[in-house]
Design a protein around this motif. Structure first.
Motif, PDB file in Angstrom:
ATOM      1  N   TYR B  39      50.493  43.777  30.468  1.00  0.00           N
ATOM      2  CA  TYR B  39      50.691  44.830  29.424  1.00  0.00           C
ATOM      3  C   TYR B  39      50.992  46.200  30.233  1.00  0.00           C
ATOM      4  O   TYR B  39      50.259  46.399  31.304  1.00  0.00           O
ATOM      5  N   SER B  40      51.320  47.150  29.580  1.00  0.00           N
ATOM      6  CA  SER B  40      51.415  48.680  29.993  1.00  0.00           C
ATOM      7  C   SER B  40      50.324  49.117  30.328  1.00  0.00           C
ATOM      8  O   SER B  40      49.278  49.077  29.860  1.00  0.00           O
ATOM      9  N   ARG B  41      50.392  49.516  31.869  1.00  0.00           N
ATOM     10  CA  ARG B  41      49.151  50.088  32.665  1.00  0.00           C
ATOM     11  C   ARG B  41      47.818  49.139  32.874  1.00  0.00           C
ATOM     12  O   ARG B  41      46.972  49.633  33.116  1.00  0.00           O
ATOM     13  N   GLN B  42      48.158  47.886  32.743  1.00  0.00           N
ATOM     14  CA  GLN B  42      47.263  47.010  32.764  1.00  0.00           C
ATOM     15  C   GLN B  42      47.359  46.062  34.223  1.00  0.00           C
ATOM     16  O   GLN B  42      48.722  46.116  34.564  1.00  0.00           O
ATOM     17  N   ARG B  43      46.405  45.248  34.448  1.00  0.00           N
ATOM     18  CA  ARG B  43      46.865  44.287  35.589  1.00  0.00           C
ATOM     19  C   ARG B  43      47.277  42.959  35.072  1.00  0.00           C
ATOM     20  O   ARG B  43      47.498  42.696  34.042  1.00  0.00           O
ATOM     21  N   GLU B  80      52.680  43.719  19.465  1.00  0.00           N
ATOM     22  CA  GLU B  80      51.609  43.971  20.907  1.00  0.00           C
ATOM     23  C   GLU B  80      51.873  42.798  21.857  1.00  0.00           C
ATOM     24  O   GLU B  80      51.378  42.841  22.947  1.00  0.00           O
ATOM     25  N   ASP B  81      52.924  41.930  21.606  1.00  0.00           N
ATOM     26  CA  ASP B  81      53.291  41.193  22.824  1.00  0.00           C
ATOM     27  C   ASP B  81      54.249  41.740  23.807  1.00  0.00           C
ATOM     28  O   ASP B  81      54.653  41.242  24.763  1.00  0.00           O
ATOM     29  N   SER B  82      54.687  42.983  23.462  1.00  0.00           N
ATOM     30  CA  SER B  82      55.754  43.767  24.248  1.00  0.00           C
ATOM     31  C   SER B  82      54.724  43.779  25.649  1.00  0.00           C
ATOM     32  O   SER B  82      53.836  44.307  25.761  1.00  0.00           O
ATOM     33  N   ALA B  83      55.523  43.379  26.836  1.00  0.00           N
ATOM     34  CA  ALA B  83      54.805  43.238  28.095  1.00  0.00           C
ATOM     35  C   ALA B  83      55.913  42.898  28.983  1.00  0.00           C
ATOM     36  O   ALA B  83      56.856  42.461  28.703  1.00  0.00           O
ATOM     37  N   MET B  84      55.321  42.824  30.197  1.00  0.00           N
ATOM     38  CA  MET B  84      56.196  42.108  31.482  1.00  0.00           C
ATOM     39  C   MET B  84      55.428  40.661  31.580  1.00  0.00           C
ATOM     40  O   MET B  84      54.264  40.520  31.561  1.00  0.00           O
ATOM     41  N   TYR B  85      56.350  39.927  31.577  1.00  0.00           N
ATOM     42  CA  TYR B  85      56.178  38.132  31.818  1.00  0.00           C
ATOM     43  C   TYR B  85      56.441  37.783  33.072  1.00  0.00           C
ATOM     44  O   TYR B  85      57.676  37.707  33.354  1.00  0.00           O
ATOM     45  N   TYR B  86      55.678  37.290  33.674  1.00  0.00           N
ATOM     46  CA  TYR B  86      55.938  36.561  34.945  1.00  0.00           C
ATOM     47  C   TYR B  86      55.712  35.100  35.108  1.00  0.00           C
ATOM     48  O   TYR B  86      54.493  34.901  35.118  1.00  0.00           O
ATOM     49  N   PHE B  94      48.772  24.180  48.451  1.00  0.00           N
ATOM     50  CA  PHE B  94      48.958  25.687  48.592  1.00  0.00           C
ATOM     51  C   PHE B  94      48.107  26.486  47.655  1.00  0.00           C
ATOM     52  O   PHE B  94      48.093  25.980  46.621  1.00  0.00           O
ATOM     53  N   GLN B  95      47.696  27.683  48.352  1.00  0.00           N
ATOM     54  CA  GLN B  95      46.954  28.565  47.553  1.00  0.00           C
ATOM     55  C   GLN B  95      47.712  29.505  46.819  1.00  0.00           C
ATOM     56  O   GLN B  95      47.630  30.080  45.945  1.00  0.00           O
ATOM     57  N   LYS B  96      49.106  30.024  47.579  1.00  0.00           N
ATOM     58  CA  LYS B  96      49.492  30.990  47.018  1.00  0.00           C
ATOM     59  C   LYS B  96      50.458  30.920  45.856  1.00  0.00           C
ATOM     60  O   LYS B  96      50.936  29.456  45.655  1.00  0.00           O
ATOM     61  N   LEU B  97      50.673  31.767  45.169  1.00  0.00           N
ATOM     62  CA  LEU B  97      51.366  31.738  43.954  1.00  0.00           C
ATOM     63  C   LEU B  97      53.050  32.354  44.195  1.00  0.00           C
ATOM     64  O   LEU B  97      52.987  33.444  44.912  1.00  0.00           O
ATOM     65  N   VAL B  98      53.825  31.538  43.794  1.00  0.00           N
ATOM     66  CA  VAL B  98      55.301  32.080  43.988  1.00  0.00           C
ATOM     67  C   VAL B  98      55.656  32.750  42.546  1.00  0.00           C
ATOM     68  O   VAL B  98      55.907  31.649  41.579  1.00  0.00           O
ATOM     69  N   PHE B  99      56.217  33.919  42.791  1.00  0.00           N
ATOM     70  CA  PHE B  99      56.468  34.559  41.286  1.00  0.00           C
ATOM     71  C   PHE B  99      57.941  34.638  41.169  1.00  0.00           C
ATOM     72  O   PHE B  99      58.875  34.689  41.986  1.00  0.00           O
ATOM     73  N   GLY B 100      58.154  34.548  39.717  1.00  0.00           N
ATOM     74  CA  GLY B 100      59.715  35.095  39.507  1.00  0.00           C
ATOM     75  C   GLY B 100      59.889  36.658  39.359  1.00  0.00           C
ATOM     76  O   GLY B 100      58.686  37.143  39.552  1.00  0.00           O
ATOM     77  N   THR B 101      60.824  36.867  38.867  1.00  0.00           N
ATOM     78  CA  THR B 101      61.135  38.332  39.114  1.00  0.00           C
ATOM     79  C   THR B 101      60.671  39.093  37.732  1.00  0.00           C
ATOM     80  O   THR B 101      60.558  40.211  37.567  1.00  0.00           O
ATOM     81  N   GLY B 102      60.238  38.318  36.764  1.00  0.00           N
ATOM     82  CA  GLY B 102      59.625  38.818  35.610  1.00  0.00           C
ATOM     83  C   GLY B 102      60.672  38.986  34.480  1.00  0.00           C
ATOM     84  O   GLY B 102      61.985  39.462  34.769  1.00  0.00           O
ATOM     85  N   THR B 103      60.353  39.022  33.157  1.00  0.00           N
ATOM     86  CA  THR B 103      61.090  39.331  32.126  1.00  0.00           C
ATOM     87  C   THR B 103      60.252  40.512  31.273  1.00  0.00           C
ATOM     88  O   THR B 103      59.146  40.010  30.936  1.00  0.00           O
ATOM     89  N   ARG B 104      60.901  41.724  30.978  1.00  0.00           N
ATOM     90  CA  ARG B 104      60.341  42.395  29.810  1.00  0.00           C
ATOM     91  C   ARG B 104      60.652  42.129  28.647  1.00  0.00           C
ATOM     92  O   ARG B 104      61.720  42.014  28.297  1.00  0.00           O
ATOM     93  N   LEU B 105      59.551  41.866  27.954  1.00  0.00           N
ATOM     94  CA  LEU B 105      59.671  41.642  26.535  1.00  0.00           C
ATOM     95  C   LEU B 105      59.376  42.750  25.537  1.00  0.00           C
ATOM     96  O   LEU B 105      58.302  43.365  25.803  1.00  0.00           O
TER      97      LEU B 105
END
Lengths: 114, 109
Positions: B39-43, B80-86, B94-105
């Motif tokens: 979410y905006s300005r959040q982690r 309130e669902d407006s946010a960036m979704y990854y 493996f421990q690492k997460l492989v992320f996509g580029t994200g979608t802004r809703l």
């Protein structure tokens, strides 16, 4: 609710300088991670750390980078001789265990190399 | 190598409309799939994972191994669902997460 905290929130450094990014993971977590996100690109894994040693690292994590847990609470990422392309948001994360557990992320440190 | 693809950079809908954020992955083994939200300005925070098969904030996601997809759905979007979704993948062992580029809703009133 416990959180991963990162300092500073924004760091500006001159090219060629060394920077240390700091993180305080959640206190009972055992695994620690650094990720980075260059502006407009995806979040990329750098390194994971467990039991005072690196457990996994990406090809990005070369000799320019190092991690350390200098005391019982901090987890640091050192970047030596910074380059312009190191400018990114750096995220620290921690998880209670490794495989199969959720990673909790910090707010990130925006590193700008000028 | 593992790869996560989110084809939409931006998805704009009106409040009350259904939402589907697409995620496809490339991995030869059995992946662990996640959706993270920022979410905006959040982690970044975990929204849901395929293992738990639960609905969080009205969102669900089903792992389709045949189509190598893990699309995120919600029948009625809220502002309130407006946010960036990854979308993210963790490969076996493996421990690492492989992320996509994200979608802004973006959910408009």
């Amino acid at each position: 609710e416990p959180e991963v905290t990162q300092t500073p929130s924004h760091q500006v450094t001159q090219m060629g300088q060394e920077v240390i990014l700091r993180c305080v993971p959640i206190s009972n977590h055992l695994y620690f991670y650094w990720y980075r996100q260059i502006l407009g690109q995806k979040v990329e894994f750098l390194v994971s750390f467990y039991n005072n040693e690196i457990s996994e690292k990406s090809e990005i994590f070369d000799d320019q980078f190092s991690v350390e847990r200098p005391d019982g609470s901090n987890f640091t990422l050192k970047i030596r001789s910074t380059k312009l392309e190191d400018s990114a948001m750096y995220f620290c994360a921690s998880s209670p265990e490794g495989l199969g557990t959720e990673a909790f992320f910090g707010q990130g440190t925006r590193l700008t190399v000028v | 190598a593992q790869r996560v693809t989110q084809p939409e950079k931006l998805l704009s809908v009106f409040k009350g409309a259904p939402v589907e954020l697409k995620c496809n992955y490339s991995y030869s083994g059995s992946p662990e799939l996640f959706w993270y939200v920022q979410y905006s300005r959040q982690r970044l925070q975990l929204l849901l994972r395929h293992i738990s098969r639960e609905s969080i904030k009205g969102f669900t996601a089903d792992l389709n191994k045949g189509e190598t997809s893990f699309h995120l759905k919600k029948p009625f979007a809220q502002e309130e669902d407006s946010a960036m979704y990854y979308c993210a993948l963790r490969a076996t062992g493996f421990q690492k997460l492989v992320f996509g580029t994200g979608t802004r809703l973006l959910v408009s009133p």
